[in-house]
Design a protein around this motif. Structure first.
Motif, PDB file in Angstrom:
ATOM      1  N   LEU A 238       0.343   5.350  -0.344  1.00 34.81           N
ATOM      2  CA  LEU A 238       0.287   5.829   0.924  1.00 34.81           C
ATOM      3  C   LEU A 238       1.468   6.036   1.553  1.00 34.81           C
ATOM      4  O   LEU A 238       2.618   5.608   1.296  1.00 34.81           O
ATOM      5  CB  LEU A 238      -0.658   4.864   1.926  1.00 34.81           C
ATOM      6  CG  LEU A 238      -2.187   4.588   1.130  1.00 34.81           C
ATOM      7  CD1 LEU A 238      -2.857   3.792   2.053  1.00 34.81           C
ATOM      8  CD2 LEU A 238      -3.073   5.836   0.938  1.00 34.81           C
ATOM      9  N   ASN A 239       1.627   6.885   2.566  1.00 35.36           N
ATOM     10  CA  ASN A 239       2.780   6.991   3.706  1.00 35.36           C
ATOM     11  C   ASN A 239       2.907   6.017   4.601  1.00 35.36           C
ATOM     12  O   ASN A 239       4.026   5.428   4.741  1.00 35.36           O
ATOM     13  CB  ASN A 239       2.901   8.419   4.334  1.00 35.36           C
ATOM     14  CG  ASN A 239       2.737   9.633   3.409  1.00 35.36           C
ATOM     15  OD1 ASN A 239       2.109  10.419   3.635  1.00 35.36           O
ATOM     16  ND2 ASN A 239       3.446   9.407   2.270  1.00 35.36           N
ATOM     17  N   MET A 240       1.980   5.425   5.263  1.00 33.45           N
ATOM     18  CA  MET A 240       2.134   4.625   6.390  1.00 33.45           C
ATOM     19  C   MET A 240       0.580   3.979   6.644  1.00 33.45           C
ATOM     20  O   MET A 240      -0.200   4.404   6.258  1.00 33.45           O
ATOM     21  CB  MET A 240       2.671   5.116   7.597  1.00 33.45           C
ATOM     22  CG  MET A 240       1.790   6.476   8.280  1.00 33.45           C
ATOM     23  SD  MET A 240       2.567   7.210   9.491  1.00 33.45           S
ATOM     24  CE  MET A 240       3.183   8.678   8.447  1.00 33.45           C
ATOM     25  N   THR A 241       0.840   2.666   7.508  1.00 34.94           N
ATOM     26  CA  THR A 241      -0.423   2.287   7.793  1.00 34.94           C
ATOM     27  C   THR A 241      -0.451   1.875   9.321  1.00 34.94           C
ATOM     28  O   THR A 241       0.826   2.250  10.008  1.00 34.94           O
ATOM     29  CB  THR A 241      -0.626   0.800   7.342  1.00 34.94           C
ATOM     30  OG1 THR A 241       0.499  -0.098   7.649  1.00 34.94           O
ATOM     31  CG2 THR A 241      -0.830   0.931   5.591  1.00 34.94           C
TER      32      THR A 241
ATOM     33  N   ALA B 102       7.797   1.864   3.040  1.00 34.41           N
ATOM     34  CA  ALA B 102       6.651   1.876   3.859  1.00 34.41           C
ATOM     35  C   ALA B 102       7.109   2.177   5.100  1.00 34.41           C
ATOM     36  O   ALA B 102       7.965   1.584   5.750  1.00 34.41           O
ATOM     37  CB  ALA B 102       5.997   0.359   3.725  1.00 34.41           C
TER      38      ALA B 102
ATOM     39  N   TYR C 268       0.581  -1.398  -0.024  1.00 34.73           N
ATOM     40  CA  TYR C 268       0.109  -0.239   0.081  1.00 34.73           C
ATOM     41  C   TYR C 268       0.721   1.521   0.190  1.00 34.73           C
ATOM     42  O   TYR C 268       0.330   2.221  -0.378  1.00 34.73           O
ATOM     43  CB  TYR C 268      -0.716   0.084   1.209  1.00 34.73           C
ATOM     44  CG  TYR C 268      -1.978  -0.863   1.242  1.00 34.73           C
ATOM     45  CD1 TYR C 268      -3.168  -0.627   0.514  1.00 34.73           C
ATOM     46  CD2 TYR C 268      -2.174  -2.040   2.009  1.00 34.73           C
ATOM     47  CE1 TYR C 268      -4.347  -1.502   0.378  1.00 34.73           C
ATOM     48  CE2 TYR C 268      -3.016  -3.056   1.945  1.00 34.73           C
ATOM     49  CZ  TYR C 268      -4.132  -2.814   0.938  1.00 34.73           C
ATOM     50  OH  TYR C 268      -5.438  -3.563   0.994  1.00 34.73           O
ATOM     51  N   CYS C 269       2.167   1.332   0.466  1.00 35.10           N
ATOM     52  CA  CYS C 269       2.848   2.475   0.681  1.00 35.10           C
ATOM     53  C   CYS C 269       3.716   2.644  -0.434  1.00 35.10           C
ATOM     54  O   CYS C 269       4.441   1.963  -0.939  1.00 35.10           O
ATOM     55  CB  CYS C 269       3.460   2.072   2.031  1.00 35.10           C
ATOM     56  SG  CYS C 269       2.355   2.332   3.572  1.00 35.10           S
TER      57      CYS C 269
END
Length: 575
Positions: free
Chosen positions: A292-295, A337, A284-285
């Motif tokens: 995205l930057n982070m989860t 990530a 995702y990152c």
């Protein structure tokens, strides 16, 4: 948590680097979550509001935080406290109006504090005009949500709601079932529909054009549902998670959202992942993933769940917490990530009541937890009131509660005969309920805790007489002052943002010790995660140059034999 035996054995550290080494403001930031209806009431109606937050921006500035995460301020019937959005482009009247929001944004930016908004992409309120049109099959809106025809007595599959019961509700208007992975008043949007994707991209762009600094994306990885809605594993606590978590087209949806909108802005994006693994988080990152930057994940917050899920409270050990959070550091190493660390949010119990000791060692355990948050290799998230050591509420009746999740579970338990009355479930509710985090901010020891001048929307915790901001501000021996000092330390020490993470004494049953190293600078963190003394040997290769933080007086500096007091936290500079 049971008290394990001492094991002071020292082993070779297990190293992990932090991210890809590229600096960014959101990697260095400390994030503070505000739940607006419980933060500060400016107009005396018992509900916190945006002008109330504006009244407290100097408090936020003094605390030293860099980013405010504001949970949903949008127009909503509040069946799930704002996560059921009726209008994405309007502010809830109880909170103020758009002019109030813009003033808050300006006041924060004047103090170099950024603002990110909670964005709910998976579902809306059933009072949203899209759903009203869809249930009536108005042309163009028929497929905005997940509709399935069928027997009104037989849901389309065995998926359950995150709040308990079936994930399907039969709608008498359309004469079909609609999917709701949460409250029945929160129908899931159908992201297979390109018009839905375009609508949500427009919503995201609307707020970025307002000048906000990013989003926390609510339950971000469950938006893509498989065709045909196959049954889920009936053994799962949340049946269907194996079908809709990280669903078939989810990465396509996020990459399009990033390419079309988010990539045009210097913003922070953090996704709340359901059943998320580090391997999936990496997909995702960053530019190599979906942008995205982070989860953030729930691995460490599920340690006290047993085989019966929400109803089953089990003991846990620091070894388990250490293993989960360390694994995330190690498996995200040398990737784009980034990692996050949190212990509490609006969806969890109070951290000192859950992970510490809110009685005998209230100060010590609250500050030990703060030390982990401020020194771990990740962007730290602090939930409002945790900097004061706010505790769980002593719930004594269902009528006191507002949490849609807990109240629905209690209702089902009573209807199904698993409980005769509230007293039968009281202990679990007191431990689990999300309302523990939603009782109003404790500003003073006055009646209503200085939060409001009238009856609050949810009860005030009686602990406010002893635990409040007025008492702790300016007091060097307070939890609040310790948080301020730690946040300052994180800002001053680049190694705490970007340093390599080396786990020490990894088999110790009570002590969590690690180093953060950046070039020639090494910071050692030692945490005794127990209400009894512990001893740990970290060898004599390092020499203590200075003590950067400690929640007791007179910390020892003999790393060959450290004697730690209950919930003691020490931060050293070593070489």
């Amino acid at each position: 948590m049971p008290e394990p035996r001492d094991n002071p054995r020292t082993i070779e550290p297990d190293s992990a680097t932090v991210g890809d080494g590229e600096p960014a403001w959101w990697k260095e930031a400390v994030v503070y979550e505000i739940y607006p209806q419980s933060f500060n009431d400016s107009d005396g109606d018992g509900i916190g509001d945006i002008p109330g937050i504006i009244e407290k921006v100097d408090y936020l500035d003094d605390l030293g935080i860099d980013v405010v995460w504001l949970t949903p301020p949008y127009d909503s019937p509040h069946a799930d406290n704002g996560y059921d959005i009726r209008d994405y482009r309007s502010i809830l009247d109880d909170f103020g109006d758009m002019a109030d929001f813009e003033r808050l944004l300006a006041e924060l930016h004047d103090r170099d504090i950024r603002l990110i908004l909670d964005m709910v992409l998976n579902h809306t309120s059933d009072e949203h005009e899209w759903f009203e049109q869809s249930r009536r099959e108005v042309e163009g809106y028929e497929d905005y949500y997940h509709w399935v025809d069928g027997d009104p007595e037989e849901p389309p599959n065995n998926w359950t709601s995150g709040f308990g019961g079936s994930a399907w509700e039969y709608d008498e208007v359309r004469e079909a079932w609609y999917l709701h992975l949460f409250h029945e008043k929160q129908p899931d949007l159908n992201w297979r529909n390109p018009e839905v994707r375009a609508e949500m991209q427009d919503v995201v762009e609307f707020w970025l054009e307002k000048g906000i600094d990013g989003f926390r994306l609510d339950v971000f990885n469950i938006m893509s549902k498989p065709e045909g809605y196959p049954d889920g594993d009936p053994e799962d606590d949340w049946v269907g998670m194996d079908q809709f978590a990280d669903g078939p087209n989810i990465h396509e949806y996020y990459r399009d959202l990033y390419d079309e909108v988010i990539s045009n802005y210097d913003v922070m994006t953090v996704g709340e992942g359901m059943n998320l693994s580090p391997r999936e988080a990496k997909r995702y990152c960053g530019e190599s993933g979906d942008g995205l930057n982070m989860t953030y994940h729930y691995g460490h917050t599920l340690l006290d769940y047993g085989e019966d899920g929400w109803w089953d409270i089990v003991d846990w050990e620091v070894e388990e917490m250490r293993e989960v959070l360390t694994r995330w550091v190690q498996q995200l190493e040398v990737t784009d990530a980034w990692n996050t660390v949190y212990l509490g949010t609006h969806d969890t119990p109070r951290i000192v009541s859950r992970f510490g000791n809110d009685d005998r060692y209230h100060y010590e355990s609250a500050t030990m937890l703060a030390t982990l948050l401020s020194t771990f290799p990740a962007t730290p998230f602090v939930y409002q009131g945790d900097e004061l050591g706010m505790t769980n509420y002593p719930w004594s009746s269902r009528e006191e509660m507002r949490d849609a999740d807990a109240t629905n579970r209690v209702r089902l338990a009573l209807e199904e005969g698993r409980a005769e009355d509230f007293a039968d479930v009281q202990d679990v509710v007191r431990y689990r309920s999300r309302d523990n985090a939603r009782t109003p901010m404790q500003w003073s020891d006055r009646e209503q805790a200085g939060f409001t001048e009238s009856e609050p929307w949810i009860p005030i915790n009686p602990a406010h007489e002893a635990i409040n901001a007025a008492d702790q501000r300016g007091r060097e021996d307070s939890i609040l002052s310790y948080y301020q000092d730690l946040i300052d330390l994180r800002h001053d020490e680049e190694a705490l943002a970007y340093g390599v993470y080396d786990l020490l004494a990894e088999d110790h049953p009570r002590v969590w010790a690690y180093e953060r190293t950046l070039e020639e600078d090494t910071i050692l963190v030692v945490l005794n995660w127990a209400g009894r003394p512990s001893r740990v040997a970290l060898g004599d290769a390092d020499t203590v140059r200075s003590v950067l933080a400690c929640n007791y007086d007179d910390p020892g500096t003999d790393l060959g034999s450290l004697a730690l007091r209950p919930y003691e936290a020490r931060v050293y500079r070593v070489n």
